[in-house]
Design a protein around this motif. Structure first.
Motif, PDB file in Angstrom:
ATOM      1  N   PHE A 156       0.789  -1.228   0.000  1.00 30.35           N
ATOM      2  CA  PHE A 156       0.000   0.000   0.000  1.00 30.35           C
ATOM      3  C   PHE A 156       0.825   1.284   0.000  1.00 30.35           C
ATOM      4  O   PHE A 156       0.259   2.370  -0.150  1.00 30.35           O
ATOM      5  N   LEU A 157       2.149   1.197   0.178  1.00 32.37           N
ATOM      6  CA  LEU A 157       2.972   2.405   0.188  1.00 32.37           C
ATOM      7  C   LEU A 157       4.301   2.141  -0.522  1.00 32.37           C
ATOM      8  O   LEU A 157       5.379   2.253   0.069  1.00 32.37           O
ATOM      9  N   ASN A 205       8.793   6.578   0.229  1.00 34.54           N
ATOM     10  CA  ASN A 205       7.848   6.114   1.252  1.00 34.54           C
ATOM     11  C   ASN A 205       8.354   4.879   1.992  1.00 34.54           C
ATOM     12  O   ASN A 205       7.584   4.271   2.744  1.00 34.54           O
ATOM     13  N   ALA A 206       9.601   4.510   1.797  1.00 35.98           N
ATOM     14  CA  ALA A 206      10.123   3.263   2.361  1.00 35.98           C
ATOM     15  C   ALA A 206      10.051   3.266   3.880  1.00 35.98           C
ATOM     16  O   ALA A 206      10.299   4.279   4.532  1.00 35.98           O
ATOM     17  N   THR A 207       9.678   2.117   4.444  1.00 33.83           N
ATOM     18  CA  THR A 207       9.749   1.908   5.887  1.00 33.83           C
ATOM     19  C   THR A 207      10.957   1.022   6.191  1.00 33.83           C
ATOM     20  O   THR A 207      11.589   0.479   5.281  1.00 33.83           O
ATOM     21  N   VAL A 208      11.264   0.868   7.475  1.00 31.92           N
ATOM     22  CA  VAL A 208      12.523   0.206   7.838  1.00 31.92           C
ATOM     23  C   VAL A 208      12.604  -1.224   7.323  1.00 31.92           C
ATOM     24  O   VAL A 208      13.675  -1.680   6.909  1.00 31.92           O
ATOM     25  N   GLN A 209      11.489  -1.948   7.341  1.00 29.91           N
ATOM     26  CA  GLN A 209      11.527  -3.335   6.895  1.00 29.91           C
ATOM     27  C   GLN A 209      11.822  -3.449   5.408  1.00 29.91           C
ATOM     28  O   GLN A 209      12.489  -4.386   4.964  1.00 29.91           O
ATOM     29  N   LEU A 210      11.349  -2.480   4.620  1.00 33.87           N
ATOM     30  CA  LEU A 210      11.573  -2.536   3.178  1.00 33.87           C
ATOM     31  C   LEU A 210      13.015  -2.203   2.808  1.00 33.87           C
ATOM     32  O   LEU A 210      13.444  -2.517   1.694  1.00 33.87           O
ATOM     33  N   THR A 211      13.764  -1.578   3.707  1.00 37.63           N
ATOM     34  CA  THR A 211      15.165  -1.269   3.395  1.00 37.63           C
ATOM     35  C   THR A 211      16.026  -2.524   3.316  1.00 37.63           C
ATOM     36  O   THR A 211      17.137  -2.472   2.784  1.00 37.63           O
ATOM     37  N   LEU A 212      15.525  -3.633   3.825  1.00 35.95           N
ATOM     38  CA  LEU A 212      16.293  -4.878   3.745  1.00 35.95           C
ATOM     39  C   LEU A 212      16.514  -5.307   2.301  1.00 35.95           C
ATOM     40  O   LEU A 212      17.477  -6.005   1.995  1.00 35.95           O
ATOM     41  N   TYR A 213      15.598  -4.882   1.409  1.00 38.66           N
ATOM     42  CA  TYR A 213      15.759  -5.203  -0.007  1.00 38.66           C
ATOM     43  C   TYR A 213      17.023  -4.579  -0.599  1.00 38.66           C
ATOM     44  O   TYR A 213      17.552  -5.070  -1.598  1.00 38.66           O
ATOM     45  N   ASN A 214      17.496  -3.468  -0.013  1.00 33.88           N
ATOM     46  CA  ASN A 214      18.642  -2.757  -0.578  1.00 33.88           C
ATOM     47  C   ASN A 214      19.922  -3.575  -0.536  1.00 33.88           C
ATOM     48  O   ASN A 214      20.864  -3.293  -1.276  1.00 33.88           O
TER      49      ASN A 214
END
Length: 274
Positions: free
Chosen positions: A214-215, A220-229
């Motif tokens: 949804f974001l 708009n990244a949240t902390v959990q999505l930074t793991l993809y980096n």
């Protein structure tokens, strides 16, 4: 009997160490290693300490996306948890204190919120229709809605332990419904309020799927999505990945350490009476 209890306690402590502390120690060790050492994924002390370099690289990667993610996650967590506390406390109080023909209907939807799984596609359509898709307010509403049922049940159980005489005394003194709730009832809910804040803050802060659906987007990244980096099909930067995991783990861990007694008190407050 005492020996059996002591033995069971020792076994539980040992299991807790294995389940929680060993993985956390593994994350810390990998975060201190160089890329070559971390890629081996061994449970060993680093031969060359590189924690500071890993930390700096994680915080500065892609124009500081991790720092932006912490800001986004903080705004998301604080706002959605505040909504949950206020709305759930009000609903729980009304359901427990005010008998109405609508109570069964409300109870049905509260329980449905715990049982029915969220539907991603219809929710996306609804957010698009409201102009809230890919926006922080839209995700805040999603998080608050998904956590509301659990919070309402906790507050309702706790209100059952508060004597009705307090309500009557406040009404006799001239307090209105709003003043009664915010000046008399809500302060008495402190154990449950702390429980809801800690449990739901950890849930929202650690949420991965809702921000993903949804974001989307780097801004708009949240902390959990930074793991993809730090992960790809060809190269996994394990030292940076585990450093990011360590940074994400610290805030919820600190909250649980400082508020663990209040969490237990809030969860068991309505177990006897209600």
């Amino acid at each position: 009997m005492k020996r059996t209890g002591t033995l069971l306690g020792a076994i539980c402590i040992l299991l807790s160490v294995v389940i929680f502390l060993v993985p956390f120690a593994f994350v810390v060790l990998q975060a201190m290693k160089t890329p070559a050492e971390a890629s081996q994924l061994r449970f060993s002390w680093p031969q060359e300490m590189a924690f500071v370099e890993n930390l700096v690289e994680v915080l500065t990667m892609r124009d500081g996306i991790v720092l932006r993610a912490f800001v986004n996650s903080t705004v998301l967590t604080v706002t959605s948890v505040a909504i949950m506390v206020i709305v759930a406390a009000m609903v729980g109080y009304v359901l427990q204190r005010r008998a109405s023909r609508w109570n069964p209907v409300v109870n049905f939807f509260v329980l449905a919120g715990l049982i029915v799984p969220p539907a991603v596609v219809p929710t996306v359509w609804l957010l698009q229709a409201l102009g809230l898709f890919k926006t922080m307010p839209g995700l805040i509403l999603i998080e608050a809605t998904f956590g509301l049922s659990f919070c309402i049940l906790l507050f309702r159980a706790f209100v059952g332990t508060i004597p009705r005489e307090l309500d009557e005394a406040a009404l006799i003194d001239g307090a209105g419904a709003v003043r009664l709730f915010f000046t008399v009832i809500l302060p008495l809910m402190k154990p449950t309020v702390i429980t809801v804040i800690v449990v739901q803050a950890v849930n929202v802060f650690n949420d991965f799927t809702n921000p993903l659906y949804f974001l989307p987007g780097d801004e708009n990244a949240t902390v959990q999505l930074t793991l993809y980096n730090f992960m790809s099909q060809t190269l996994n930067q394990w030292n940076l990945l585990f450093t990011d995991v360590l940074l994400i783990t610290i805030p919820p861990l600190v909250m649980y350490i400082f508020f663990n007694r209040q969490i237990v008190a809030g969860m068991t407050s309505g177990a006897v009476k209600g």
